[in-house]
Design a protein around this motif. Structure first.
Motif, PDB file in Angstrom:
ATOM      1  N   HIS A 172       0.841  -1.203   0.000  1.00 45.29           N
ATOM      2  CA  HIS A 172       0.000   0.000   0.000  1.00 45.29           C
ATOM      3  C   HIS A 172       0.870   1.244   0.000  1.00 45.29           C
ATOM      4  O   HIS A 172       1.864   1.329   0.715  1.00 45.29           O
ATOM      5  CB  HIS A 172      -0.900   0.019   1.229  1.00 45.29           C
ATOM      6  CG  HIS A 172      -1.677   1.298   1.376  1.00 45.29           C
ATOM      7  ND1 HIS A 172      -2.726   1.618   0.532  1.00 45.29           N
ATOM      8  CD2 HIS A 172      -1.523   2.364   2.225  1.00 45.29           C
ATOM      9  CE1 HIS A 172      -3.202   2.811   0.882  1.00 45.29           C
ATOM     10  NE2 HIS A 172      -2.497   3.284   1.897  1.00 45.29           N
ATOM     11  N   SER A 230      -2.515  -1.302  -3.437  1.00 42.82           N
ATOM     12  CA  SER A 230      -3.418  -0.154  -3.379  1.00 42.82           C
ATOM     13  C   SER A 230      -2.602   1.128  -3.347  1.00 42.82           C
ATOM     14  O   SER A 230      -1.497   1.168  -2.807  1.00 42.82           O
ATOM     15  CB  SER A 230      -4.344  -0.227  -2.163  1.00 42.82           C
ATOM     16  OG  SER A 230      -3.618  -0.320  -0.956  1.00 42.82           O
ATOM     17  N   LYS A 232      -3.297   5.281  -2.527  1.00 38.98           N
ATOM     18  CA  LYS A 232      -4.212   6.295  -2.017  1.00 38.98           C
ATOM     19  C   LYS A 232      -3.663   7.652  -2.450  1.00 38.98           C
ATOM     20  O   LYS A 232      -2.610   8.087  -1.988  1.00 38.98           O
ATOM     21  CB  LYS A 232      -4.326   6.189  -0.497  1.00 38.98           C
ATOM     22  CG  LYS A 232      -5.510   6.927   0.093  1.00 38.98           C
ATOM     23  CD  LYS A 232      -5.743   6.504   1.540  1.00 38.98           C
ATOM     24  CE  LYS A 232      -6.955   7.232   2.112  1.00 38.98           C
ATOM     25  NZ  LYS A 232      -6.797   8.687   2.119  1.00 38.98           N
ATOM     26  N   LEU A 269      -6.001  -1.387  -6.483  1.00 41.51           N
ATOM     27  CA  LEU A 269      -7.083  -0.539  -6.004  1.00 41.51           C
ATOM     28  C   LEU A 269      -6.606   0.906  -5.912  1.00 41.51           C
ATOM     29  O   LEU A 269      -5.606   1.201  -5.247  1.00 41.51           O
ATOM     30  CB  LEU A 269      -7.543  -1.018  -4.628  1.00 41.51           C
ATOM     31  CG  LEU A 269      -8.679  -0.243  -3.974  1.00 41.51           C
ATOM     32  CD1 LEU A 269      -9.977  -0.407  -4.769  1.00 41.51           C
ATOM     33  CD2 LEU A 269      -8.882  -0.699  -2.530  1.00 41.51           C
ATOM     34  N   ALA A 378     -12.562  -3.489   1.125  1.00 38.60           N
ATOM     35  CA  ALA A 378     -11.501  -3.840   0.181  1.00 38.60           C
ATOM     36  C   ALA A 378     -10.945  -5.235   0.429  1.00 38.60           C
ATOM     37  O   ALA A 378     -11.008  -6.113  -0.429  1.00 38.60           O
ATOM     38  CB  ALA A 378     -10.388  -2.806   0.247  1.00 38.60           C
ATOM     39  N   TRP A 383     -12.156  -7.314  -4.754  1.00 36.78           N
ATOM     40  CA  TRP A 383     -10.797  -6.884  -5.095  1.00 36.78           C
ATOM     41  C   TRP A 383      -9.742  -7.815  -4.526  1.00 36.78           C
ATOM     42  O   TRP A 383      -8.697  -8.030  -5.115  1.00 36.78           O
ATOM     43  CB  TRP A 383     -10.585  -5.450  -4.554  1.00 36.78           C
ATOM     44  CG  TRP A 383      -9.173  -4.984  -4.630  1.00 36.78           C
ATOM     45  CD1 TRP A 383      -8.449  -4.710  -5.759  1.00 36.78           C
ATOM     46  CD2 TRP A 383      -8.292  -4.711  -3.539  1.00 36.78           C
ATOM     47  NE1 TRP A 383      -7.185  -4.276  -5.431  1.00 36.78           N
ATOM     48  CE2 TRP A 383      -7.066  -4.277  -4.072  1.00 36.78           C
ATOM     49  CE3 TRP A 383      -8.443  -4.794  -2.152  1.00 36.78           C
ATOM     50  CZ2 TRP A 383      -5.982  -3.925  -3.265  1.00 36.78           C
ATOM     51  CZ3 TRP A 383      -7.365  -4.442  -1.358  1.00 36.78           C
ATOM     52  CH2 TRP A 383      -6.150  -4.020  -1.911  1.00 36.78           C
TER      53      TRP A 383
END
Length: 392
Positions: A172, A230, A232, A269, A378, A383
């Motif tokens: 992430h 992922s 962000k 994601l 999530a 996903w």
């Protein structure tokens, strides 16, 4: 009591992408050396060497564990001392104890002038005692907000590297909110808490003030083993005011293209920003408000003009709309690309109940809420329906 000293190496660490040998011991990094060499920004250098998500993972019968570390703690001129960083001990996956060190370096920052002074200090020791007298897996999660050099590891029984968990690996990337900002402890940052709820292995590439779509971070993610990824995107791009909409769109495509070069079919994601009222429709840059500094509080204000959106200045709503459009466009050819609106993690109702104390960063309770929601939306959703890579 005679304790055994065990050399600390990469085999005992998870969540770090590089280890730097210093005069004191080992400094875990969350970016590889080649990536660090491409950016001279002090903010990123500090953030990536704060070991959010990095943990020592051991299998042992030891009932006593001592870890010598040299920390570097941030402090602010004219403000009360910040809380000491926390070391979380998990025994067989369950939080068992917490500890801190009080010694170490202090990086004194004068926010009114921007000056920084390093005040050196001694090595400190974290001690965990009275652990269960059986073979067990221990995880010592390092403070998410203190640079931590690992000096020595001592136990009353031999230790070995814990075996691979076989769990899905989640990589992430995000901002200070993903790094942990004002979370209560390293296992209570929202990504760490979500990973625990979702039963996945976390590699946290959340960097305070530094989620700026840098190509070297995309290449790092491209080259890092992952079963789930992922990103962000948004808040730092607004509060640093580094680009306009035209550059943003191309940068997002380039960032995703680079990740896809190494992970062509891995579930990916894209997460838009959580609610932040000062930047919903007002561009950056962000500025600190020092009026409550003597009380240990710093609040933030947006200094841009909403009319500048017409010239391409970014706000959180502009970014959310564009990210949704980009993902929809790309998903036509990339069925493993997904989108999550950050306001589903923290929105207007949440702000009413749990306001952002400094107008920017979530508090400890909000980290827990975001982690729970991310795990449900999530990690528990379509996903995440994937199998771990061999060796995970």
């Amino acid at each position: 009591m005679t304790l055994i000293t065990t050399a600390i190496g990469a085999d005992l660490l998870r969540g770090a992408l590089d280890l730097e040998r210093t005069e004191h011991g080992l400094l875990p990094h969350r970016l590889p050396a080649w990536a660090r060499a491409q950016c001279a920004d002090g903010q990123l250098a500090m953030a990536e060497s704060q070991p959010s998500g990095v943990r020592l993972v051991l299998r042992t019968r030891a009932t006593v564990v001592e870890l010598d570390t040299l920390r570097t703690k941030m402090a602010y001129q004219g403000a009360p001392p910040r809380p000491d960083g926390v070391y979380d001990l998990r025994v067989d996956g369950r939080l068992s104890a917490q500890a801190s060190v009080t010694d170490g370096n202090v990086l004194m920052v004068d926010m009114t002038t921007g000056s920084v002074e390093m005040r050196p200090g001694p090595v400190g020791t974290v001690r965990f005692r009275d652990l269960p007298d059986r073979v067990k897996d221990l995880e010592i999660w390092l403070p998410h907000n203190e640079i931590t050099q690992l000096v020595a590891l001592r136990t009353d029984c031999p230790v070995e590297a814990a075996p691979a968990t076989g769990r899905v690996v989640w990589v992430h990337h995000g901002s200070s909110i993903s790094q942990g900002s004002d979370a209560a402890s390293p296992t209570a940052t929202w990504p760490a808490y979500a990973a625990s709820l979702g039963g996945v292995e976390l590699v946290n590439l959340g960097f305070g003030g530094s989620a700026l779509l840098d190509p070297f971070i995309a290449r790092t993610m491209r080259d890092t083993a992952a079963d789930l990824i992922s990103v962000k995107i948004g808040i730092n791009l607004v509060n640093t005011d580094v680009m306009r909409l035209r550059a943003f769109t191309a940068a997002v495509h380039g960032f995703l293209d680079t990740i896809r070069d190494g992970h062509p079919t891995t579930p990916l994601l894209v997460v838009s920003p959580i609610l932040c009222p000062i930047h919903e429709d007002t561009p950056g840059p962000l500025a600190p408000d020092f009026s409550s500094l003597s009380e240990g509080k710093v609040r933030f204000v947006a200094t841009g003009d909403p009319v500048e959106r017409a010239a391409g200045k970014l706000t959180l709503n502009v970014i959310r709309d564009e990210l949704a459009r980009i993902v929809k466009q790309r998903a036509a050819d990339d069925p493993n690309l997904h989108h999550l609106d950050g306001r589903d993690l923290y929105g207007e109702a949440d702000f009413t109940e749990l306001p952002l104390p400094d107008q920017l960063h979530p508090d400890a309770a909000t980290h827990t809420r975001i982690g729970e929601r991310f795990a449900a939306l999530a990690l528990g959703g379509p996903w995440s329906h994937t199998s771990p890579s061999p060796g995970s």
